[in-house]
Scaffold this motif. Structure first.
Motif, PDB file in Angstrom:
ATOM      1  N   GLU A   1       0.837  -1.207   0.000  1.00  0.00           N
ATOM      2  CA  GLU A   1       0.000   0.000   0.000  1.00  0.00           C
ATOM      3  C   GLU A   1       0.876   1.264   0.000  1.00  0.00           C
ATOM      4  O   GLU A   1       0.611   2.213  -0.733  1.00  0.00           O
ATOM      5  CB  GLU A   1      -0.949  -0.007   1.214  1.00  0.00           C
ATOM      6  CG  GLU A   1      -2.129  -0.977   1.097  1.00  0.00           C
ATOM      7  CD  GLU A   1      -1.741  -2.449   1.319  1.00  0.00           C
ATOM      8  OE1 GLU A   1      -0.685  -2.696   1.950  1.00  0.00           O
ATOM      9  OE2 GLU A   1      -2.477  -3.344   0.852  1.00  0.00           O
ATOM     10  N   ALA A   2       1.922   1.258   0.814  1.00  0.00           N
ATOM     11  CA  ALA A   2       2.833   2.411   0.859  1.00  0.00           C
ATOM     12  C   ALA A   2       3.533   2.592  -0.485  1.00  0.00           C
ATOM     13  O   ALA A   2       3.692   3.713  -0.987  1.00  0.00           O
ATOM     14  CB  ALA A   2       3.862   2.228   1.976  1.00  0.00           C
ATOM     15  N   LYS A   3       3.953   1.475  -1.076  1.00  0.00           N
ATOM     16  CA  LYS A   3       4.654   1.540  -2.368  1.00  0.00           C
ATOM     17  C   LYS A   3       3.768   2.138  -3.450  1.00  0.00           C
ATOM     18  O   LYS A   3       4.208   2.944  -4.275  1.00  0.00           O
ATOM     19  CB  LYS A   3       5.112   0.135  -2.780  1.00  0.00           C
ATOM     20  CG  LYS A   3       6.230  -0.381  -1.904  1.00  0.00           C
ATOM     21  CD  LYS A   3       6.609  -1.818  -2.232  1.00  0.00           C
ATOM     22  CE  LYS A   3       7.692  -2.271  -1.237  1.00  0.00           C
ATOM     23  NZ  LYS A   3       8.040  -3.672  -1.385  1.00  0.00           N
ATOM     24  N   VAL A   4       2.514   1.737  -3.437  1.00  0.00           N
ATOM     25  CA  VAL A   4       1.563   2.210  -4.436  1.00  0.00           C
ATOM     26  C   VAL A   4       1.318   3.723  -4.295  1.00  0.00           C
ATOM     27  O   VAL A   4       1.317   4.468  -5.272  1.00  0.00           O
ATOM     28  CB  VAL A   4       0.245   1.394  -4.301  1.00  0.00           C
ATOM     29  CG1 VAL A   4      -0.933   2.137  -4.877  1.00  0.00           C
ATOM     30  CG2 VAL A   4       0.406   0.020  -4.941  1.00  0.00           C
ATOM     31  N   VAL A   5       1.147   4.192  -3.066  1.00  0.00           N
ATOM     32  CA  VAL A   5       0.883   5.623  -2.856  1.00  0.00           C
ATOM     33  C   VAL A   5       2.113   6.446  -3.249  1.00  0.00           C
ATOM     34  O   VAL A   5       1.998   7.477  -3.915  1.00  0.00           O
ATOM     35  CB  VAL A   5       0.466   5.916  -1.393  1.00  0.00           C
ATOM     36  CG1 VAL A   5       0.283   7.410  -1.170  1.00  0.00           C
ATOM     37  CG2 VAL A   5      -0.823   5.172  -1.038  1.00  0.00           C
ATOM     38  N   GLN A   6       3.293   5.979  -2.881  1.00  0.00           N
ATOM     39  CA  GLN A   6       4.504   6.708  -3.259  1.00  0.00           C
ATOM     40  C   GLN A   6       4.681   6.741  -4.782  1.00  0.00           C
ATOM     41  O   GLN A   6       5.028   7.779  -5.349  1.00  0.00           O
ATOM     42  CB  GLN A   6       5.738   6.074  -2.615  1.00  0.00           C
ATOM     43  CG  GLN A   6       6.997   6.871  -2.885  1.00  0.00           C
ATOM     44  CD  GLN A   6       8.218   6.278  -2.199  1.00  0.00           C
ATOM     45  OE1 GLN A   6       8.630   5.162  -2.495  1.00  0.00           O
ATOM     46  NE2 GLN A   6       8.776   7.012  -1.260  1.00  0.00           N
ATOM     47  N   ASP A   7       4.414   5.626  -5.431  1.00  0.00           N
ATOM     48  CA  ASP A   7       4.505   5.588  -6.892  1.00  0.00           C
ATOM     49  C   ASP A   7       3.524   6.572  -7.532  1.00  0.00           C
ATOM     50  O   ASP A   7       3.871   7.286  -8.477  1.00  0.00           O
ATOM     51  CB  ASP A   7       4.210   4.173  -7.419  1.00  0.00           C
ATOM     52  CG  ASP A   7       5.406   3.235  -7.270  1.00  0.00           C
ATOM     53  OD1 ASP A   7       6.499   3.700  -6.897  1.00  0.00           O
ATOM     54  OD2 ASP A   7       5.238   2.032  -7.548  1.00  0.00           O
ATOM     55  N   ALA A   8       2.310   6.609  -7.037  1.00  0.00           N
ATOM     56  CA  ALA A   8       1.295   7.512  -7.601  1.00  0.00           C
ATOM     57  C   ALA A   8       1.723   8.967  -7.420  1.00  0.00           C
ATOM     58  O   ALA A   8       1.577   9.793  -8.329  1.00  0.00           O
ATOM     59  CB  ALA A   8      -0.061   7.256  -6.943  1.00  0.00           C
ATOM     60  N   ASP A   9       2.274   9.289  -6.251  1.00  0.00           N
ATOM     61  CA  ASP A   9       2.743  10.652  -5.982  1.00  0.00           C
ATOM     62  C   ASP A   9       3.891  11.006  -6.940  1.00  0.00           C
ATOM     63  O   ASP A   9       3.952  12.109  -7.486  1.00  0.00           O
ATOM     64  CB  ASP A   9       3.203  10.740  -4.522  1.00  0.00           C
ATOM     65  CG  ASP A   9       3.336  12.174  -4.031  1.00  0.00           C
ATOM     66  OD1 ASP A   9       2.649  13.067  -4.569  1.00  0.00           O
ATOM     67  OD2 ASP A   9       4.130  12.401  -3.095  1.00  0.00           O
ATOM     68  N   ARG A  10       4.788  10.064  -7.163  1.00  0.00           N
ATOM     69  CA  ARG A  10       5.923  10.316  -8.060  1.00  0.00           C
ATOM     70  C   ARG A  10       5.484  10.394  -9.519  1.00  0.00           C
ATOM     71  O   ARG A  10       6.053  11.173 -10.290  1.00  0.00           O
ATOM     72  CB  ARG A  10       6.984   9.220  -7.863  1.00  0.00           C
ATOM     73  CG  ARG A  10       7.746   9.408  -6.574  1.00  0.00           C
ATOM     74  CD  ARG A  10       8.728   8.294  -6.321  1.00  0.00           C
ATOM     75  NE  ARG A  10       9.613   8.653  -5.203  1.00  0.00           N
ATOM     76  CZ  ARG A  10      10.413   7.785  -4.584  1.00  0.00           C
ATOM     77  NH1 ARG A  10      10.445   6.525  -4.968  1.00  0.00           N
ATOM     78  NH2 ARG A  10      11.172   8.186  -3.592  1.00  0.00           N
ATOM     79  N   LEU A  11       4.502   9.597  -9.893  1.00  0.00           N
ATOM     80  CA  LEU A  11       4.004   9.680 -11.279  1.00  0.00           C
ATOM     81  C   LEU A  11       3.432  11.069 -11.558  1.00  0.00           C
ATOM     82  O   LEU A  11       3.519  11.579 -12.672  1.00  0.00           O
ATOM     83  CB  LEU A  11       2.932   8.610 -11.542  1.00  0.00           C
ATOM     84  CG  LEU A  11       3.437   7.192 -11.808  1.00  0.00           C
ATOM     85  CD1 LEU A  11       2.255   6.207 -11.880  1.00  0.00           C
ATOM     86  CD2 LEU A  11       4.255   7.122 -13.104  1.00  0.00           C
ATOM     87  N   ASP A  12       2.868  11.701 -10.546  1.00  0.00           N
ATOM     88  CA  ASP A  12       2.290  13.030 -10.746  1.00  0.00           C
ATOM     89  C   ASP A  12       3.347  14.107 -10.946  1.00  0.00           C
ATOM     90  O   ASP A  12       3.032  15.245 -11.284  1.00  0.00           O
ATOM     91  CB  ASP A  12       1.371  13.406  -9.570  1.00  0.00           C
ATOM     92  CG  ASP A  12       0.312  14.423  -9.981  1.00  0.00           C
ATOM     93  OD1 ASP A  12      -0.436  14.155 -10.939  1.00  0.00           O
ATOM     94  OD2 ASP A  12       0.241  15.513  -9.362  1.00  0.00           O
ATOM     95  N   ALA A  13       4.607  13.756 -10.710  1.00  0.00           N
ATOM     96  CA  ALA A  13       5.695  14.725 -10.922  1.00  0.00           C
ATOM     97  C   ALA A  13       6.322  14.579 -12.304  1.00  0.00           C
ATOM     98  O   ALA A  13       7.217  15.347 -12.668  1.00  0.00           O
ATOM     99  CB  ALA A  13       6.752  14.567  -9.835  1.00  0.00           C
ATOM    100  N   ILE A  14       5.887  13.577 -13.083  1.00  0.00           N
ATOM    101  CA  ILE A  14       6.468  13.404 -14.424  1.00  0.00           C
ATOM    102  C   ILE A  14       5.375  13.410 -15.496  1.00  0.00           C
ATOM    103  O   ILE A  14       4.189  13.505 -15.189  1.00  0.00           O
ATOM    104  CB  ILE A  14       7.351  12.120 -14.519  1.00  0.00           C
ATOM    105  CG1 ILE A  14       6.546  10.869 -14.189  1.00  0.00           C
ATOM    106  CG2 ILE A  14       8.553  12.246 -13.601  1.00  0.00           C
ATOM    107  CD1 ILE A  14       7.350   9.556 -14.333  1.00  0.00           C
TER     108      ILE A  14
END
Ligand code: ADP
Ligand code: NI
Length: 215
Positions: free
Chosen positions: A115-128
């Motif tokens: 769950e943590a990995k997924v949220v961090q990935d989503a946050d990072r995808l929003d920066a690219i």
């Protein structure tokens, strides 16, 4: 007892109210995009949808860039979750995520749950990708930086300290951070999407430099 859908709906409204005037790139629509993206990733990665959704909605509420007092912010989240009767077990999972992904202390920390990995990935995808490009230019404009300054050397090995003290530009931020993000994704699903967004940013810069020089 409230069901999970009601808890999510109420939390959306609560978060929206708090971020209404946010101008640093973490406005409500950032939260909404990250939440939507995290749900897509959670489905692919078989992560818990309730925990992922709640953590995404709350991930920037206690971010050190947005608030003066982390402890106060965490307490207000705790009071909120108590008020809508999120169980202590669920709260522990949600706090683990927001603390490990949005705090200075949490940076670089290994993420324990899918769950943590997924949220961090989503946050990072929003920066690219296209959104990431738009956010970088918005951020630079707001900080009074140039969109591009050819007199600044592009160095991808700048330390954070040099970077904070030095001059930068929106285009430089691509090298400082945005081009690094695709290799930092935790999940396969996010890596796949990051690859596409990365290519788009490369194409964007090629075109940008072509127009900068005059075609
Ligand atoms: P995070 O979402 O990881 O908390 P930040 O608060 O650092 O990110 O940044 C918010 C947005 O502003 C991101 O899209 C980021 O790429 C952009 N940004 C941050 N620092 C800079 C910078 N120095 N120049 C241009 N854009 C930046
Ligand atoms: Ni965020």
């Amino acid at each position: 007892m409230m069901n999970h859908t009601e808890m999510i709906n109420k939390t959306e409204i609560w978060v929206k109210e708090q971020l209404f005037d946010e101008k640093s790139g973490h406005d409500w629509y950032h939260i909404k995009r990250v939440t939507n993206q995290a749900i897509v990733l959670a489905n692919k990665e078989q992560a818990d949808l309730f925990i992922v959704t709640m953590a995404s909605l709350l991930h920037d509420i206690a971010d050190d860039k947005l608030i003066e007092n982390e402890e106060k912010a965490l307490n207000s989240i705790k009071e909120w979750l108590d008020s809508i009767q999120v169980t202590p077990e669920e709260q522990a999972l949600i706090f683990d995520i927001i603390q490990s992904i949005s705090f200075k202390a949490g940076n670089g920390q290994l993420l324990r749950t899918i769950e943590a990995k997924v949220v961090q990935d989503a946050d990072r995808l929003d920066a690219i990708g296209a959104i990431g490009i738009a956010r970088a230019f918005t951020y630079s404009g707001q900080k009074g930086q140039a969109m591009y300054d050819p007199t600044i050397a592009v160095r991808d090995n700048m330390t954070l300290e040099e970077y904070r003290n030095g001059k930068s530009s929106a285009v430089h931020h691509f090298y400082e951070k945005l081009f690094k993000l695709k290799d930092l994704m935790n999940t396969e699903s996010a890596k796949e999407e990051a690859e596409k967004r990365h290519l788009f940013m490369e194409e964007f810069l090629e075109q940008f430099y072509r127009e900068w020089e005059g075609v």
